[in-house]
Motif scaffolding. Structure first.
Motif, short mmCIF file in Angstrom:
data_model
loop_
_atom_site.label_atom_id
_atom_site.label_comp_id
_atom_site.label_asym_id
_atom_site.label_seq_id
_atom_site.Cartn_x
_atom_site.Cartn_y
_atom_site.Cartn_z
N SER A 273 -7.89 0.06 -15.43
CA SER A 273 -8.53 0.28 -16.71
C SER A 273 -8.40 1.71 -17.21
CB SER A 273 -10.01 -0.08 -16.62
OG SER A 273 -10.62 0.82 -15.75
N ASP A 274 -7.70 2.56 -16.48
CA ASP A 274 -7.63 3.95 -16.91
C ASP A 274 -6.66 4.10 -18.07
OD1 ASP A 274 -7.93 6.61 -17.11
OD2 ASP A 274 -6.41 7.06 -15.60
N LYS A 275 -7.23 4.35 -19.23
CA LYS A 275 -6.38 4.50 -20.40
C LYS A 275 -6.16 5.99 -20.70
CE LYS A 275 -6.95 0.04 -22.28
NZ LYS A 275 -8.30 -0.43 -21.99
N GLY A 276 -6.45 6.82 -19.73
CA GLY A 276 -6.29 8.27 -19.94
C GLY A 276 -4.83 8.65 -19.89
N ARG A 277 -4.60 9.90 -19.62
CA ARG A 277 -3.25 10.43 -19.58
C ARG A 277 -2.32 9.58 -18.73
NH1 ARG A 277 -3.95 16.50 -17.88
NH2 ARG A 277 -6.06 16.04 -18.45
N ALA A 278 -1.16 9.26 -19.28
CA ALA A 278 -0.23 8.42 -18.52
C ALA A 278 0.34 9.23 -17.37
CB ALA A 278 0.88 7.97 -19.44
N GLY A 279 0.64 8.55 -16.29
CA GLY A 279 1.32 9.19 -15.17
C GLY A 279 0.53 10.31 -14.54
N THR A 280 -0.81 10.19 -14.58
CA THR A 280 -1.61 11.27 -14.02
C THR A 280 -1.30 11.45 -12.54
OG1 THR A 280 -3.29 9.57 -14.01
CG2 THR A 280 -3.69 11.48 -15.43
N LEU A 281 -1.03 10.34 -11.89
CA LEU A 281 -0.85 10.44 -10.45
C LEU A 281 0.58 10.84 -10.14
CD1 LEU A 281 -2.62 9.77 -7.92
CD2 LEU A 281 -0.96 7.98 -7.60
N ARG A 282 0.70 12.04 -9.59
CA ARG A 282 2.06 12.51 -9.36
C ARG A 282 2.38 12.59 -7.88
NH1 ARG A 282 1.97 17.54 -13.15
NH2 ARG A 282 3.62 18.20 -11.78
N LEU A 283 1.72 11.79 -7.10
CA LEU A 283 1.97 11.88 -5.66
C LEU A 283 3.08 10.95 -5.22
CD1 LEU A 283 -1.68 12.24 -4.43
CD2 LEU A 283 0.12 13.93 -4.35
N GLY A 284 2.98 9.70 -5.61
CA GLY A 284 4.03 8.74 -5.28
C GLY A 284 4.23 8.52 -3.79
N LEU A 285 3.15 8.62 -3.03
CA LEU A 285 3.27 8.36 -1.59
C LEU A 285 3.42 6.86 -1.38
CD1 LEU A 285 0.44 10.77 -0.57
CD2 LEU A 285 2.72 10.86 0.41
N GLY A 286 4.47 6.47 -0.70
CA GLY A 286 4.72 5.04 -0.48
C GLY A 286 3.82 4.50 0.61
N PRO A 287 3.71 3.17 0.72
CA PRO A 287 2.87 2.62 1.79
C PRO A 287 3.44 2.98 3.16
CG PRO A 287 3.93 0.87 0.50
CD PRO A 287 4.37 2.15 -0.09
N GLN A 288 2.59 3.52 3.99
CA GLN A 288 3.03 3.91 5.33
C GLN A 288 2.00 3.43 6.33
OE1 GLN A 288 4.46 8.12 5.55
NE2 GLN A 288 3.97 8.15 3.40
N GLY A 289 2.39 3.32 7.58
CA GLY A 289 1.46 2.92 8.63
C GLY A 289 1.21 1.42 8.61
N PRO A 290 0.50 0.94 9.64
CA PRO A 290 0.24 -0.51 9.71
C PRO A 290 -0.59 -0.98 8.53
CG PRO A 290 -0.49 0.64 11.70
CD PRO A 290 -0.15 1.68 10.71
N ARG A 291 -0.40 -2.23 8.12
CA ARG A 291 -1.14 -2.71 6.95
C ARG A 291 -2.45 -3.40 7.33
NH1 ARG A 291 3.83 -5.90 7.01
NH2 ARG A 291 3.34 -8.00 7.73
N VAL A 292 -2.63 -3.65 8.60
CA VAL A 292 -3.92 -4.21 9.02
C VAL A 292 -4.50 -3.41 10.18
CG1 VAL A 292 -3.61 -6.62 8.31
CG2 VAL A 292 -2.75 -5.87 10.51
N CYS A 293 -5.82 -3.52 10.27
CA CYS A 293 -6.51 -2.86 11.37
C CYS A 293 -6.81 -3.94 12.40
CB CYS A 293 -7.79 -2.25 10.81
SG CYS A 293 -9.02 -1.86 12.02
N GLU A 294 -6.48 -3.66 13.63
CA GLU A 294 -6.65 -4.70 14.66
C GLU A 294 -8.10 -5.08 14.89
OE1 GLU A 294 -4.51 -3.99 18.27
OE2 GLU A 294 -2.57 -3.92 17.22
N ALA A 295 -9.02 -4.20 14.49
CA ALA A 295 -10.42 -4.52 14.73
C ALA A 295 -11.04 -5.33 13.59
CB ALA A 295 -11.22 -3.24 14.92
N SER A 296 -10.35 -5.47 12.48
CA SER A 296 -10.95 -6.21 11.36
C SER A 296 -11.10 -7.68 11.74
CB SER A 296 -10.05 -6.10 10.12
OG SER A 296 -10.24 -7.22 9.29
N PRO A 297 -12.31 -8.22 11.58
CA PRO A 297 -12.49 -9.64 11.94
C PRO A 297 -11.57 -10.54 11.12
CG PRO A 297 -14.60 -8.59 11.51
CD PRO A 297 -13.55 -7.60 11.12
#
Ligand SMILES: O=P(O)(O)O[C@@H]1[C@@H](OP(=O)(O)O)[C@H](OP(=O)(O)O)[C@H](O)[C@H](OP(=O)(O)O)[C@H]1OP(=O)(O)O
Ligand SMILES: Nc1ncnc2c1ncn2[C@@H]1O[C@H](COP(=O)(O)OP(=O)(O)OP(=O)(O)O)[C@@H](O)[C@H]1O
Length: 491
Positions: A273-297
């Motif tokens: 819903s953020d209609k503010g400045r476009a492209g505010t986020l300039r980090l672009g860090l891709g998904p890294q690390g495991p996508r699930v936590c082994e302790a999550s039920p």
């Protein structure tokens, strides 16, 4: 706000965390946020003003850039009559939870932050007469460290929140282990998000609060708080989700109402819903690390059913959860990789203490400070400059790991416009909504050694107790299957 004519009777206790206390105006949609300190650790008025101004500047120059204009409300520092602050402090004292009374509200400086009351939608000055529901979530860290500096294997499997739960219960901070896992909430997978939100509703701890018309109706103060009552919550929520039908009360109604709430919150969290400045986020860090936590039920149960782990994050890029996660991931090295760099900065400061200002350790948090955060290299050239950049990024990441998200929902008529606010539908109603983020105070440089120690404590406790227990269960099972085999042999 006319600071000269302040009347404590117009303000009421609203809430507090570890470092600040918030009071809300009875009519107007504003809050005052005061700093708190342990007794005998008072600061000068000038120090407090600077601290508060730093919070405002950090919000404006850094967090608005990363998270987007519309999500961040920086407020302003104001000076209040000391008599008003003293009277206010006396007035609210009895409402403060005992577990928070180890720190005192700052009544000496007269400075506080004035902010919009986010539990009453973004109308800022005057309360709307429409009913308003607000859900506050403190989602915590949504990724598992991917840094090669991590030495504890467990940290690559189980997220910090899930590990920390065991230490918190052992020390009596909370009564029982929560089934909530931040990785489920940040997954972008609706089923996992529903599970995460339901788990938060079951065991709110300090990760979930619900306000109705600005009043707290659901949440947990400490381990002594009464057990959550869903039927009472459903009673409050029913008029919002089932406005015009006589849905019978009872467990069926409670489940239906909770389901609606969970679905609406998920939709809002996935909205960009953020209609503010476009492209505010300039980090672009891709998904890294495991996508699930082994302790999550949730993932445990999938594994038990022999199902694959769910898809990697499907969070839309515009949504606040995605942006928050990106800022959290500025913690590129994990505290284990960061700590030696902190020590490098410390050694330098010991030799050149006057450089503390130039290094912007305590501010100013300006455009230059922000620009340096964008350097994502992890190639250590042995310089203090490299160490400092990683230290500052870590502080910002830790801030994003501890912030809260406020979702305000206000019912709107089926076809009425919502003053251009975005609208989310539920089965029987529609809500104009707003999403904001709060508690964006930059974590102090001095807290890094504490983080390092705490990290070790959390992992060691988890490894010793929980894994030992798991191993015992496994070996019992193994023994049972061996026994079984023996029996079979006999036959
Ligand atoms: O370390 P954590 O993860 O326990 O986080 C602390 C929070 O505990 P939580 O785990 O959310 O119950 C803690 O929250 P509570 O006081 O437990 O409600 C604070 O937010 C603390 O931040 P600060 O030191 O006040 O700036 C938080 O400390 P930081 O680590 O973010 O500095
Ligand atoms: N602008 C706001 N509008 C409405 N409520 C607010 C606002 N800011 C803070 N609050 C309420 O006050 C509570 C305490 O505020 P906050 O989280 O900023 O405290 P803190 O001491 O900085 O927290 P922490 O323990 O994480 O350090 C929040 O959980 C929220 O319920």
């Amino acid at each position: 706000m006319e600071e000269g004519k302040m009347d404590e009777n117009e303000w009421g206790y609203h809430g507090e965390g570890n470092k600040s206390l918030v009071v809300a105006h009875a009519q107007r949609c504003v809050v005052l946020r005061f700093l708190k300190f342990p007794p005998n650790r008072k600061k000068t008025s000038e120090e407090i003003f600077q601290h508060l101004q730093n919070i405002v500047d950090f919000g404006k120059n850094v967090m608005k850039e990363f998270l987007g204009e519309n999500y961040v409300h920086c407020g302003e520092v104001i000076q209040l009559p000391l008599e008003f602050v003293k009277q206010l402090c006396l007035k609210i004292q009895s409402e403060r939870p005992e577990s928070r009374c180890d720190k005192d509200l700052d009544t000496l400086s007269g400075y506080a932050m004035c902010l919009p009351n986010l539990t009453r939608l973004q109308t800022y000055r005057f309360a709307e007469h429409r009913p308003i529901l607000c859900v506050e979530i403190k989602p915590k860290c949504g990724f598992i460290p991917f840094s090669s500096d991590v030495t504890h294997e467990m940290k690559h499997k189980v997220c910090r929140y899930c590990m920390h739960q065991h230490l918190k219960v052992a020390t009596g901070k909370w009564r029982q282990i929560s089934r909530y896992c931040p990785l489920d909430l940040y997954s972008g997978n609706k089923q996992r998000m529903h599970f995460a939100l339901k788990s938060l509703l079951q065991e709110a701890q300090n990760n979930l609060k619900i306000f109705k018309n600005g009043e707290l109706i659901y949440g947990c103060k400490d381990a002594r708080s009464p057990v959550a009552d869903w039927s009472e919550l459903a009673h409050h929520l029913k008029p919002f989700f089932f406005p015009s039908n006589g849905l019978a009360s009872g467990p069926h109604c409670t489940r239906a109402v909770i389901r609606e709430l969970v679905h609406v919150i998920t939709r809002v969290l996935l909205s960009g819903s953020d209609k503010g400045r476009a492209g505010t986020l300039r980090l672009g860090l891709g998904p890294q690390g495991p996508r699930v936590c082994e302790a999550s039920p949730f993932s445990r149960s999938l594994r038990c059913q022999g199902k694959n782990t769910p898809e990697r994050s499907g969070l839309p890029k515009g949504c606040l959860l995605y942006k928050t996660l990106q800022v959290q991931m500025l913690d590129l090295l994990d505290i284990e990789g960061l700590y030696p760099l902190y020590n490098r900065v410390e050694r330098y400061l010991e030799e050149f203490p006057e450089e503390r200002k130039t290094l912007q350790i305590d501010g100013p948090y300006d455009e230059a400070f922000y620009q340096k955060l964008l350097d994502l290299s992890t190639e250590d050239d042995g310089t203090v400059a490299f160490a400092l950049t990683k230290v500052q990024q870590y502080r910002v990441a830790m801030t994003a790991k501890d912030c809260s998200i406020m979702i305000a929902l206000s019912p709107c008529l089926q076809d009425a416009s919502s003053d251009q606010r975005p609208v989310v539908p539920s089965s029987r109603s529609r809500f104009a909504f707003s999403v904001s983020v709060l508690d964006l105070d930059l974590k102090p440089y001095e807290s890094i050694p504490h983080q390092y120690k705490l990290d070790g404590k959390i992992v060691n406790y988890y490894s010793k107790t929980v894994c030992a227990k798991d191993n015992a269960v496994m070996s019992t099972r193994f023994k049972e299957s061996e026994d079984c085999t023996l029996v079979l042999h006999k036959v």
